[in-house]
Design a protein around this motif. Structure first.
Motif, short mmCIF file in Angstrom:
data_model
loop_
_atom_site.label_atom_id
_atom_site.label_comp_id
_atom_site.label_asym_id
_atom_site.label_seq_id
_atom_site.Cartn_x
_atom_site.Cartn_y
_atom_site.Cartn_z
N LEU A 24 23.41 -50.04 4.06
CA LEU A 24 23.08 -49.66 2.69
C LEU A 24 22.46 -48.26 2.66
N GLN A 25 21.54 -48.03 3.59
CA GLN A 25 20.88 -46.71 3.66
C GLN A 25 21.87 -45.59 3.95
N MET A 26 22.88 -45.88 4.75
CA MET A 26 23.86 -44.86 5.14
C MET A 26 25.02 -44.75 4.15
N GLY A 27 25.00 -45.57 3.11
CA GLY A 27 26.06 -45.51 2.11
C GLY A 27 27.36 -46.15 2.55
N LEU A 28 27.30 -47.04 3.55
CA LEU A 28 28.51 -47.67 4.07
C LEU A 28 28.89 -48.95 3.33
N THR A 29 27.95 -49.46 2.52
CA THR A 29 28.24 -50.64 1.70
C THR A 29 27.79 -50.37 0.27
N LYS A 30 28.37 -51.11 -0.66
CA LYS A 30 28.02 -50.94 -2.07
C LYS A 30 26.57 -51.35 -2.30
N ASP A 31 25.85 -50.54 -3.04
CA ASP A 31 24.45 -50.80 -3.33
C ASP A 31 24.34 -51.72 -4.53
N GLU A 32 24.17 -53.01 -4.27
CA GLU A 32 24.05 -54.01 -5.34
C GLU A 32 22.62 -54.07 -5.87
N MET A 33 21.68 -53.38 -5.23
CA MET A 33 20.28 -53.44 -5.63
C MET A 33 19.84 -52.22 -6.43
N ASN A 34 20.75 -51.29 -6.61
CA ASN A 34 20.45 -50.06 -7.35
C ASN A 34 19.29 -49.26 -6.74
N TRP A 35 19.30 -49.16 -5.41
CA TRP A 35 18.28 -48.39 -4.70
C TRP A 35 18.67 -46.93 -4.53
#
Length: 107
Positions: free
Chosen positions: A91-102
């Motif tokens: 998530l931090q690296m942008g490799l998965t969709k951010d479902e938490m809106n972080w």
């Protein structure tokens, strides 16, 4: 089990961003997270033990010794801690969709 127990924020437990992020990720992955006092007996009986921190994200605990009794956990990183580490870092690296809106896209 499907329960992750963590000491509540007081005393030596600091309210860090990594701690909060791992709790949020754990909940998003279907774990029940309990923030409460954790007894030594629970710690010794746990399937897996890990700590969180800014630099390490998730760090496995290899063993705990209490009153001369040593309890060892599996070698290396456990299944749950690996899952939480992978989900958060991807998530931090942008490799998965951010479902938490972080994350925020900068233009």
């Amino acid at each position: 089990g499907n329960i992750i127990s963590t000491p509540s924020i007081k005393g030596t437990i600091l309210p860090g961003i990594t701690r909060k992020s791992i709790i949020d990720v754990a909940r998003s992955q279907g774990f029940q997270v309990e923030e409460r006092q954790v007894s030594v007996d629970e710690l010794l009986d746990a399937d897996e033990v890990f700590c969180t921190g800014t630099a390490v994200v998730v760090s496995p605990v290899g063993s705990v010794t209490y009153l001369g009794k040593r309890v060892s956990y599996r070698d290396g990183i456990g299944v749950v801690s690996q899952q939480l580490y992978t989900v958060l870092t991807r998530l931090q690296m942008g490799l998965t969709k951010d479902e938490m809106n972080w994350t925020v896209e900068l233009r």
